[in-house]
Design a protein around this motif. Sequence first.
Motif, PDB file in Angstrom:
ATOM      1  N   TYR A  32      21.435  48.707  18.478  1.00  0.00           N
ATOM      2  CA  TYR A  32      21.005  48.482  19.855  1.00  0.00           C
ATOM      3  C   TYR A  32      22.206  48.301  20.777  1.00  0.00           C
ATOM      4  CZ  TYR A  32      16.618  47.264  17.562  1.00  0.00           C
ATOM      5  OH  TYR A  32      15.494  47.271  16.783  1.00  0.00           O
ATOM      6  N   ASP A  33      22.100  48.841  21.974  1.00  0.00           N
ATOM      7  CA  ASP A  33      23.056  48.579  23.049  1.00  0.00           C
ATOM      8  C   ASP A  33      22.574  47.317  23.762  1.00  0.00           C
ATOM      9  OD1 ASP A  33      24.416  48.495  25.523  1.00  0.00           O
ATOM     10  OD2 ASP A  33      24.514  50.682  25.645  1.00  0.00           O
ATOM     11  N   ILE A  34      23.401  46.293  23.819  1.00  0.00           N
ATOM     12  CA  ILE A  34      23.003  44.996  24.385  1.00  0.00           C
ATOM     13  C   ILE A  34      22.531  45.120  25.834  1.00  0.00           C
ATOM     14  CG2 ILE A  34      25.263  44.236  25.250  1.00  0.00           C
ATOM     15  CD1 ILE A  34      22.772  42.066  23.318  1.00  0.00           C
ATOM     16  N   ARG A  35      22.980  46.136  26.535  1.00  0.00           N
ATOM     17  CA  ARG A  35      22.576  46.315  27.941  1.00  0.00           C
ATOM     18  C   ARG A  35      21.124  46.748  28.069  1.00  0.00           C
ATOM     19  NH1 ARG A  35      27.369  50.308  29.432  1.00  0.00           N
ATOM     20  NH2 ARG A  35      26.763  50.957  27.343  1.00  0.00           N
ATOM     21  N   ARG A  36      20.515  47.144  26.964  1.00  0.00           N
ATOM     22  CA  ARG A  36      19.154  47.686  27.018  1.00  0.00           C
ATOM     23  C   ARG A  36      18.113  46.829  26.301  1.00  0.00           C
ATOM     24  NH1 ARG A  36      22.745  51.750  27.198  1.00  0.00           N
ATOM     25  NH2 ARG A  36      22.335  53.489  28.598  1.00  0.00           N
ATOM     26  N   ILE A  37      18.533  45.664  25.800  1.00  0.00           N
ATOM     27  CA  ILE A  37      17.575  44.823  25.055  1.00  0.00           C
ATOM     28  C   ILE A  37      17.683  43.367  25.492  1.00  0.00           C
ATOM     29  CG2 ILE A  37      17.678  46.319  23.021  1.00  0.00           C
ATOM     30  CD1 ILE A  37      19.300  43.937  21.696  1.00  0.00           C
ATOM     31  N   GLY A  38      16.725  42.583  25.042  1.00  0.00           N
ATOM     32  CA  GLY A  38      16.786  41.132  25.143  1.00  0.00           C
ATOM     33  C   GLY A  38      16.911  40.583  23.732  1.00  0.00           C
ATOM     34  N   MET A  39      17.297  39.340  23.612  1.00  0.00           N
ATOM     35  CA  MET A  39      17.484  38.741  22.296  1.00  0.00           C
ATOM     36  C   MET A  39      16.197  38.715  21.475  1.00  0.00           C
ATOM     37  SD  MET A  39      20.650  37.907  21.684  1.00  0.00           S
ATOM     38  CE  MET A  39      20.577  36.678  20.384  1.00  0.00           C
ATOM     39  N   SER A  40      15.056  38.669  22.119  1.00  0.00           N
ATOM     40  CA  SER A  40      13.796  38.575  21.376  1.00  0.00           C
ATOM     41  C   SER A  40      13.580  39.761  20.443  1.00  0.00           C
ATOM     42  CB  SER A  40      12.616  38.433  22.340  1.00  0.00           C
ATOM     43  OG  SER A  40      12.538  39.579  23.171  1.00  0.00           O
ATOM     44  N   ILE A  41      14.149  40.899  20.766  1.00  0.00           N
ATOM     45  CA  ILE A  41      13.985  42.072  19.895  1.00  0.00           C
ATOM     46  C   ILE A  41      14.657  41.855  18.539  1.00  0.00           C
ATOM     47  CG2 ILE A  41      16.029  43.448  20.508  1.00  0.00           C
ATOM     48  CD1 ILE A  41      14.088  45.858  20.754  1.00  0.00           C
ATOM     49  N   LEU A  42      15.573  40.892  18.472  1.00  0.00           N
ATOM     50  CA  LEU A  42      16.313  40.630  17.234  1.00  0.00           C
ATOM     51  C   LEU A  42      15.611  39.626  16.316  1.00  0.00           C
ATOM     52  CD1 LEU A  42      19.898  40.466  18.761  1.00  0.00           C
ATOM     53  CD2 LEU A  42      18.761  42.426  17.692  1.00  0.00           C
ATOM     54  N   ALA A  43      14.533  39.037  16.775  1.00  0.00           N
ATOM     55  CA  ALA A  43      13.830  38.004  16.006  1.00  0.00           C
ATOM     56  C   ALA A  43      13.430  38.440  14.593  1.00  0.00           C
ATOM     57  CB  ALA A  43      12.614  37.500  16.775  1.00  0.00           C
ATOM     58  N   PRO A  44      12.957  39.656  14.363  1.00  0.00           N
ATOM     59  CA  PRO A  44      12.536  40.020  13.013  1.00  0.00           C
ATOM     60  C   PRO A  44      13.675  40.312  12.032  1.00  0.00           C
ATOM     61  CG  PRO A  44      11.819  41.698  14.599  1.00  0.00           C
ATOM     62  CD  PRO A  44      12.586  40.669  15.343  1.00  0.00           C
ATOM     63  N   PHE A  45      14.903  40.328  12.499  1.00  0.00           N
ATOM     64  CA  PHE A  45      16.023  40.705  11.631  1.00  0.00           C
ATOM     65  C   PHE A  45      16.591  39.503  10.885  1.00  0.00           C
ATOM     66  CE2 PHE A  45      15.710  44.094  14.699  1.00  0.00           C
ATOM     67  CZ  PHE A  45      15.829  45.222  13.901  1.00  0.00           C
ATOM     68  N   ASP A  46      17.031  39.762   9.652  1.00  0.00           N
ATOM     69  CA  ASP A  46      17.620  38.721   8.804  1.00  0.00           C
ATOM     70  C   ASP A  46      19.123  38.594   9.043  1.00  0.00           C
ATOM     71  OD1 ASP A  46      15.142  38.378   7.318  1.00  0.00           O
ATOM     72  OD2 ASP A  46      15.620  40.317   6.411  1.00  0.00           O
ATOM     73  N   PHE A  47      19.760  39.706   9.389  1.00  0.00           N
ATOM     74  CA  PHE A  47      21.202  39.754   9.560  1.00  0.00           C
ATOM     75  C   PHE A  47      21.495  40.457  10.876  1.00  0.00           C
ATOM     76  CE2 PHE A  47      25.148  39.348   7.015  1.00  0.00           C
ATOM     77  CZ  PHE A  47      26.049  39.877   7.940  1.00  0.00           C
ATOM     78  N   TYR A  63      29.490  43.187  29.890  1.00  0.00           N
ATOM     79  CA  TYR A  63      28.147  43.608  29.485  1.00  0.00           C
ATOM     80  C   TYR A  63      27.382  42.527  28.725  1.00  0.00           C
ATOM     81  CZ  TYR A  63      29.930  48.242  30.627  1.00  0.00           C
ATOM     82  OH  TYR A  63      30.482  49.308  31.266  1.00  0.00           O
ATOM     83  N   TRP A  64      28.086  41.580  28.136  1.00  0.00           N
ATOM     84  CA  TRP A  64      27.436  40.504  27.389  1.00  0.00           C
ATOM     85  C   TRP A  64      26.935  39.384  28.300  1.00  0.00           C
ATOM     86  CZ3 TRP A  64      26.112  40.773  22.401  1.00  0.00           C
ATOM     87  CH2 TRP A  64      26.731  41.750  21.610  1.00  0.00           C
ATOM     88  N   ARG A  65      27.530  39.232  29.463  1.00  0.00           N
ATOM     89  CA  ARG A  65      27.226  38.074  30.312  1.00  0.00           C
ATOM     90  C   ARG A  65      25.740  37.903  30.650  1.00  0.00           C
ATOM     91  NH1 ARG A  65      32.413  39.290  33.181  1.00  0.00           N
ATOM     92  NH2 ARG A  65      33.909  38.038  32.019  1.00  0.00           N
ATOM     93  N   PRO A  66      25.008  38.952  31.011  1.00  0.00           N
ATOM     94  CA  PRO A  66      23.596  38.744  31.362  1.00  0.00           C
ATOM     95  C   PRO A  66      22.736  38.191  30.220  1.00  0.00           C
ATOM     96  CG  PRO A  66      24.344  40.877  32.158  1.00  0.00           C
ATOM     97  CD  PRO A  66      25.430  40.332  31.269  1.00  0.00           C
ATOM     98  N   ILE A  67      23.108  38.456  28.986  1.00  0.00           N
ATOM     99  CA  ILE A  67      22.274  38.018  27.858  1.00  0.00           C
ATOM    100  C   ILE A  67      22.740  36.686  27.264  1.00  0.00           C
ATOM    101  CG2 ILE A  67      23.474  39.166  25.949  1.00  0.00           C
ATOM    102  CD1 ILE A  67      20.589  40.106  25.078  1.00  0.00           C
ATOM    103  N   LEU A  68      23.918  36.218  27.627  1.00  0.00           N
ATOM    104  CA  LEU A  68      24.434  34.969  27.052  1.00  0.00           C
ATOM    105  C   LEU A  68      23.489  33.773  27.205  1.00  0.00           C
ATOM    106  CD1 LEU A  68      28.258  35.148  27.790  1.00  0.00           C
ATOM    107  CD2 LEU A  68      27.073  35.489  25.613  1.00  0.00           C
ATOM    108  N   PRO A  69      22.800  33.588  28.343  1.00  0.00           N
ATOM    109  CA  PRO A  69      21.863  32.459  28.427  1.00  0.00           C
ATOM    110  C   PRO A  69      20.749  32.507  27.371  1.00  0.00           C
ATOM    111  CG  PRO A  69      22.337  33.280  30.615  1.00  0.00           C
ATOM    112  CD  PRO A  69      22.945  34.259  29.633  1.00  0.00           C
ATOM    113  N   GLU A  70      20.397  33.705  26.914  1.00  0.00           N
ATOM    114  CA  GLU A  70      19.357  33.840  25.890  1.00  0.00           C
ATOM    115  C   GLU A  70      19.829  33.330  24.522  1.00  0.00           C
ATOM    116  OE1 GLU A  70      17.010  37.438  25.690  1.00  0.00           O
ATOM    117  OE2 GLU A  70      17.758  38.022  27.669  1.00  0.00           O
TER     118      GLU A  70
END
Length: 91
Positions: A32-47, A63-70
Amino acid sequence: MSKVAIVYASAGGATEEAAYKMKELIEGAAIYDIRRIGMSILAPFDFIIMVTSSAGYGDLVSYWRPILPEFDKFDFANKKFALFGLGDAYQ
């Protein structure tokens, strides 16, 4: 088998290239490109592997700054996490 997510932010393309090389080596990994997702999409992953470059003198690329609060709200319990950093230094 563990579910693996590779997440990257690339300014010049080198970080994206490194992330895709990792994907080739890790069977079944999602990327995933971090600019196109939110952290919630990573919930099902183990690693989760975060791939980033640095800017200036080791600063995180913007590019990381907008998602850091998540990150504060994300549940990292029972997850393995790796950070792969690309950078260079000039003297």
